[in-house]
Design a protein around this motif. Structure first.
Motif, mmCIF file in Angstrom:
data_model
loop_
_atom_site.group_PDB
_atom_site.id
_atom_site.type_symbol
_atom_site.label_atom_id
_atom_site.label_comp_id
_atom_site.label_asym_id
_atom_site.label_seq_id
_atom_site.Cartn_x
_atom_site.Cartn_y
_atom_site.Cartn_z
ATOM 1 N N ALA A 14 -9.783 77.631 -20.550
ATOM 2 C CA ALA A 14 -10.771 76.658 -20.828
ATOM 3 C C ALA A 14 -10.918 75.854 -22.002
ATOM 4 N N ASP A 15 -11.360 74.727 -22.115
ATOM 5 C CA ASP A 15 -11.463 73.901 -23.251
ATOM 6 C C ASP A 15 -10.253 73.707 -24.094
ATOM 7 N N ASN A 16 -9.176 73.638 -23.603
ATOM 8 C CA ASN A 16 -7.719 73.190 -24.147
ATOM 9 C C ASN A 16 -7.917 71.434 -24.375
ATOM 10 N N GLN A 17 -7.104 71.105 -25.319
ATOM 11 C CA GLN A 17 -6.747 69.609 -25.278
ATOM 12 C C GLN A 17 -5.504 69.431 -25.412
ATOM 13 N N ILE A 18 -4.783 68.677 -24.430
ATOM 14 C CA ILE A 18 -3.363 68.511 -24.314
ATOM 15 C C ILE A 18 -3.212 67.098 -24.333
ATOM 16 N N PHE A 19 -2.553 66.702 -25.296
ATOM 17 C CA PHE A 19 -2.144 65.194 -25.564
ATOM 18 C C PHE A 19 -0.892 64.692 -24.728
ATOM 19 N N GLN A 20 -0.864 63.602 -24.780
ATOM 20 C CA GLN A 20 0.222 62.904 -24.095
ATOM 21 C C GLN A 20 1.377 62.997 -24.357
ATOM 22 N N PHE A 21 2.333 63.210 -23.203
ATOM 23 C CA PHE A 21 3.797 63.438 -23.258
ATOM 24 C C PHE A 21 4.022 64.954 -23.277
ATOM 25 N N ALA A 22 3.177 65.752 -23.176
ATOM 26 C CA ALA A 22 3.393 67.123 -23.216
ATOM 27 C C ALA A 22 4.237 67.728 -21.853
ATOM 28 N N SER A 23 5.078 68.694 -21.985
ATOM 29 C CA SER A 23 5.721 69.295 -20.773
ATOM 30 C C SER A 23 5.464 70.687 -20.818
ATOM 31 N N LEU A 24 4.865 71.167 -20.005
ATOM 32 C CA LEU A 24 4.401 72.534 -20.046
ATOM 33 C C LEU A 24 4.627 73.002 -18.670
ATOM 34 N N GLY A 25 5.381 74.224 -18.460
ATOM 35 C CA GLY A 25 5.780 75.017 -17.378
ATOM 36 C C GLY A 25 7.104 74.508 -16.772
ATOM 37 N N ALA A 26 8.022 73.915 -17.508
ATOM 38 C CA ALA A 26 9.393 73.505 -17.121
ATOM 39 C C ALA A 26 10.180 74.845 -16.810
ATOM 40 N N PHE A 40 4.367 65.459 -27.216
ATOM 41 C CA PHE A 40 5.808 65.888 -26.872
ATOM 42 C C PHE A 40 6.103 67.533 -26.996
ATOM 43 N N CYS A 41 4.916 68.187 -26.869
ATOM 44 C CA CYS A 41 5.394 69.831 -26.977
ATOM 45 C C CYS A 41 6.049 70.111 -25.484
ATOM 46 N N THR A 42 7.017 71.155 -25.826
ATOM 47 C CA THR A 42 7.688 71.726 -24.474
ATOM 48 C C THR A 42 7.228 73.084 -24.520
ATOM 49 N N PHE A 43 6.444 73.702 -23.856
ATOM 50 C CA PHE A 43 6.526 75.124 -23.338
ATOM 51 C C PHE A 43 7.234 75.464 -21.961
ATOM 52 N N ASN A 44 8.174 76.312 -21.909
ATOM 53 C CA ASN A 44 8.856 76.773 -20.815
ATOM 54 C C ASN A 44 8.299 78.260 -20.274
ATOM 55 N N THR A 45 8.447 78.454 -19.186
ATOM 56 C CA THR A 45 8.251 79.541 -18.246
ATOM 57 C C THR A 45 9.139 80.716 -19.001
ATOM 58 N N GLY A 46 8.855 81.973 -18.406
ATOM 59 C CA GLY A 46 9.507 83.161 -18.909
ATOM 60 C C GLY A 46 10.798 83.195 -18.000
ATOM 61 N N THR A 47 11.619 84.585 -18.164
ATOM 62 C CA THR A 47 12.694 84.532 -17.422
ATOM 63 C C THR A 47 12.697 86.175 -16.831
ATOM 64 N N SER A 48 13.408 86.478 -15.866
ATOM 65 C CA SER A 48 13.176 88.168 -15.171
ATOM 66 C C SER A 48 13.943 88.798 -16.135
ATOM 67 N N GLN A 49 14.636 88.240 -17.399
ATOM 68 C CA GLN A 49 15.494 89.358 -18.193
ATOM 69 C C GLN A 49 14.325 89.790 -19.201
ATOM 70 N N ASP A 50 13.089 89.273 -19.069
ATOM 71 C CA ASP A 50 12.108 89.887 -20.021
ATOM 72 C C ASP A 50 10.778 90.096 -19.121
ATOM 73 N N ALA A 51 9.686 89.980 -19.572
ATOM 74 C CA ALA A 51 8.188 90.149 -19.014
ATOM 75 C C ALA A 51 8.024 89.135 -17.859
ATOM 76 N N GLY A 52 8.828 88.082 -17.912
ATOM 77 C CA GLY A 52 8.660 86.992 -16.868
ATOM 78 C C GLY A 52 7.731 85.983 -17.140
ATOM 79 N N VAL A 53 6.836 85.968 -18.444
ATOM 80 C CA VAL A 53 5.857 85.282 -18.632
ATOM 81 C C VAL A 53 5.994 84.863 -20.190
ATOM 82 N N THR A 54 5.714 83.322 -20.583
ATOM 83 C CA THR A 54 5.536 83.111 -21.746
ATOM 84 C C THR A 54 4.185 82.990 -21.919
#
Length: 259
Positions: free
Chosen positions: A51-63, A88-102
């Motif tokens: 809730a109540d996040n502000q995500i500015f233009q050109f962000a890439s989340l969940g790739a 222009f922030c970039t946050f990626n998802t996790g991998t199966s080699q770890d917990a699988g969650v970012t």
């Protein structure tokens, strides 16, 4: 919802969410109440935003993660509440080699061009300045501040209340409360001003100062410093939680600490 935004019918957005022009939101995305998504954002993958996040233009989340071992597993990105995520922030998802969650916690101030790679865990109340970069599997504690252009090596852990100066190269674990800077990295002191602003009492500040001395000023081995820090708990009961935090961090370190 701007008419040019493309939101997959499988996505779930609280009715109070706003989405700017030309943004694209994928099928497995969930967005909580009051979150504002700017124009030209892409939010995809199995991404949950609070809730109540502000995500500015050109962000890439969940790739997808930038990991050659990734084979399309349904890993996740989970973002908490009241975060500011700049351009222009970039946050990626996790991998199966770890917990699988970012994971990203609550009340973080994340500036432009910040990269949070797969399987990172960012706490709450952090500040990540422009172009701070976290490689995969990095853990960042609560109240950490990373200066602009700081790069953090994969699997590094940064303890709560630590602070990194501009353009620091962080390749080893950083104990809680410490202030680091440079390339090669050096511990310059402890984050006394930040701790004061967060309401640390004089007794707690005294304990942090003593832990800094034991780790960095008295020529002790790490093993001897850990033992000496443990003994502080009986001398400084008001700082027992701070001492326990330091002890648990030092004993859990796998990359060695910045010294």
């Amino acid at each position: 919802m701007h008419p040019t935004a493309i939101v997959h019918e499988g996505a779930w957005l609280h009715p109070s969410v706003t989405v700017g022009a030309y943004s694209v939101i994928g099928a497995h995305v969930k967005v909580g109440a009051g979150t504002r998504i700017g124009p030209h954002c892409v939010i995809e993958g199995h991404t949950t935003i609070g809730a109540d996040n502000q995500i500015f233009q050109f962000a890439s989340l969940g790739a997808q993660p930038q990991d050659k071992k990734y084979a399309g597993e349904p890993t996740e990105l989970v973002i908490g509440d009241r975060n500011t995520i700049r351009e222009f922030c970039t946050f990626n998802t996790g991998t199966s080699q770890d917990a699988g969650v970012t994971r990203v916690g609550n009340d973080n101030w994340i500036m432009a061009y910040v990269h949070i790679a797969h399987d990172c865990a960012v706490g709450s109340h952090t500040i990540l300045a422009n172009n701070a970069t976290l490689a995969g599997h990095v853990h960042v504690g609560d109240w950490v501040i990373l200066g602009g252009l700081t790069g953090v090596h994969q699997f590094v852990k940064i303890g709560a209340h630590a602070m990194a100066g501009f353009a620091s190269r962080v390749a080893q674990d950083v104990p809680p409360f410490m202030m680091i800077e440079g390339n090669p990295l050096a511990v310059r002191g402890f984050n006394i001003e930040g701790l004061r602003r967060r309401g640390f009492t004089p007794e707690r500040l005294k304990a942090v100062k003593q832990m800094h001395r034991l780790l960095y000023r008295q020529g002790l081995t790490l093993e001897d410093a850990v033992q000496a820090i443990a003994s502080l708990a009986t001398e400084m009961p008001e700082a027992a939680q701070d001492i326990a935090l330091m002890q648990s961090f030092l004993t859990a370190s796998t990359r060695g600490i910045a010294r």
